[in-house]
Scaffold this active site. Sequence first.
Site, PDB file in Angstrom:
ATOM      1  N   ARG A 106      58.077  94.672  57.337  1.00  0.00           N
ATOM      2  CA  ARG A 106      57.779  95.412  58.571  1.00  0.00           C
ATOM      3  C   ARG A 106      57.103  96.724  58.205  1.00  0.00           C
ATOM      4  O   ARG A 106      57.720  97.566  57.535  1.00  0.00           O
ATOM      5  CB  ARG A 106      59.069  95.670  59.336  1.00  0.00           C
ATOM      6  CG  ARG A 106      58.919  96.417  60.656  1.00  0.00           C
ATOM      7  CD  ARG A 106      60.299  96.694  61.262  1.00  0.00           C
ATOM      8  NE  ARG A 106      61.080  95.471  61.412  1.00  0.00           N
ATOM      9  CZ  ARG A 106      62.387  95.445  61.629  1.00  0.00           C
ATOM     10  NH1 ARG A 106      63.070  96.575  61.714  1.00  0.00           N
ATOM     11  NH2 ARG A 106      63.019  94.290  61.759  1.00  0.00           N
ATOM     12  N   HIS A 151      63.291  96.724  55.910  1.00  0.00           N
ATOM     13  CA  HIS A 151      62.210  95.730  56.016  1.00  0.00           C
ATOM     14  C   HIS A 151      60.905  96.256  55.405  1.00  0.00           C
ATOM     15  O   HIS A 151      60.101  95.476  54.888  1.00  0.00           O
ATOM     16  CB  HIS A 151      61.961  95.382  57.484  1.00  0.00           C
ATOM     17  CG  HIS A 151      62.966  94.436  58.077  1.00  0.00           C
ATOM     18  ND1 HIS A 151      62.814  93.066  58.043  1.00  0.00           N
ATOM     19  CD2 HIS A 151      64.112  94.664  58.737  1.00  0.00           C
ATOM     20  CE1 HIS A 151      63.824  92.491  58.667  1.00  0.00           C
ATOM     21  NE2 HIS A 151      64.637  93.443  59.090  1.00  0.00           N
ATOM     22  N   ASP A 158      64.726  88.736  58.648  1.00  0.00           N
ATOM     23  CA  ASP A 158      65.619  88.300  59.720  1.00  0.00           C
ATOM     24  C   ASP A 158      65.400  86.800  59.895  1.00  0.00           C
ATOM     25  O   ASP A 158      64.252  86.361  60.079  1.00  0.00           O
ATOM     26  CB  ASP A 158      65.299  89.026  61.032  1.00  0.00           C
ATOM     27  CG  ASP A 158      65.519  90.529  60.943  1.00  0.00           C
ATOM     28  OD1 ASP A 158      66.388  90.948  60.161  1.00  0.00           O
ATOM     29  OD2 ASP A 158      64.825  91.269  61.653  1.00  0.00           O
ATOM     30  N   GLU A 240      74.501  92.622  61.609  1.00  0.00           N
ATOM     31  CA  GLU A 240      73.499  91.700  62.153  1.00  0.00           C
ATOM     32  C   GLU A 240      73.571  90.375  61.403  1.00  0.00           C
ATOM     33  O   GLU A 240      73.223  90.323  60.213  1.00  0.00           O
ATOM     34  CB  GLU A 240      72.091  92.296  62.016  1.00  0.00           C
ATOM     35  CG  GLU A 240      71.902  93.588  62.784  1.00  0.00           C
ATOM     36  CD  GLU A 240      70.539  94.232  62.568  1.00  0.00           C
ATOM     37  OE1 GLU A 240      70.247  95.218  63.260  1.00  0.00           O
ATOM     38  OE2 GLU A 240      69.770  93.739  61.710  1.00  0.00           O
ATOM     39  N   HIS A 243      70.281  89.319  59.378  1.00  0.00           N
ATOM     40  CA  HIS A 243      69.604  90.292  58.512  1.00  0.00           C
ATOM     41  C   HIS A 243      70.069  90.151  57.063  1.00  0.00           C
ATOM     42  O   HIS A 243      71.253  90.337  56.769  1.00  0.00           O
ATOM     43  CB  HIS A 243      69.921  91.698  59.044  1.00  0.00           C
ATOM     44  CG  HIS A 243      69.300  92.821  58.278  1.00  0.00           C
ATOM     45  ND1 HIS A 243      68.404  93.702  58.846  1.00  0.00           N
ATOM     46  CD2 HIS A 243      69.468  93.257  57.002  1.00  0.00           C
ATOM     47  CE1 HIS A 243      68.064  94.616  57.955  1.00  0.00           C
ATOM     48  NE2 HIS A 243      68.697  94.359  56.820  1.00  0.00           N
TER      49      HIS A 243
END
Length: 269
Positions: A106, A151, A158, A240, A243
Amino acid sequence: MTRLSRAARGVITAVAALLTVTAASAPARATPDPKAPKDFVALSTVDPTIIQEMRYFTPHNFVGERVDGYRQPICVLTHPAAEGLHRAQRQLLRHGYSLKVYDCYRPQRAVDHFVRWAEDLDDETMKAEFYPEVEKTHLFADGYIAEKSGHSRGSTMDLTIVRLPARPTRPYTPGRPLVPCFAPKRERFPDNSLDMGTGFDCFDPLAHTLDPRVQGQQRANRMLLKNTLEKLGFVNLAEEWWHYTYKPEPYPDTYFDFPVAWKSLSARH
């Protein structure tokens, strides 16, 4: 002498005006986008069987629009992380399952987009699905949004598990009524993944991997993902279920900002 000075000043003024017009008419040079280090790869070049549903390239995410920096719907990772997913995929395929990734590398500009969105308290377009019980003013304090993301270091992803053969996921249509991400699977947005108890990017404690309220088949599905990946060097973020980070990270302290696109990669297969 006065006439000469006036003439000289006239020439200088004319030249300056010409230079100004020339500079204004010249096209501005765009700053080139940064490139990924050579050991970043597209996951599909390492394992083309892993399903990709890159949510931040689409408007079906908590922001409600394509996120900055996602130029193409591809999963980009460091090569060790991609190889780790390939090994996990080989194990799951033998049992009739496949991995599906929602997000991988990301860029920092995407994280900045999240921060701007979180600071805009009037934009709650996707609240009913992704954070129905969380006030937007609490997103930073509760840890759902941060100014940096693992990320951006390239080894975090994810993901979920899909039973094969994978059924197609119904396309998201903006404007359709939204259902809370923790609603029963038959009610929330249809996803071809195993039932993990919540949808992806659900801002709610029920998304915590080992939340004691998640039991039965939902817990078993989470543990299948967790056990498969942790045996191969991945570490889960407890808050999460989707993740994971591959360890050791090649770039544990570097946050990259190259766009998610084939053009960013050195090795293009």
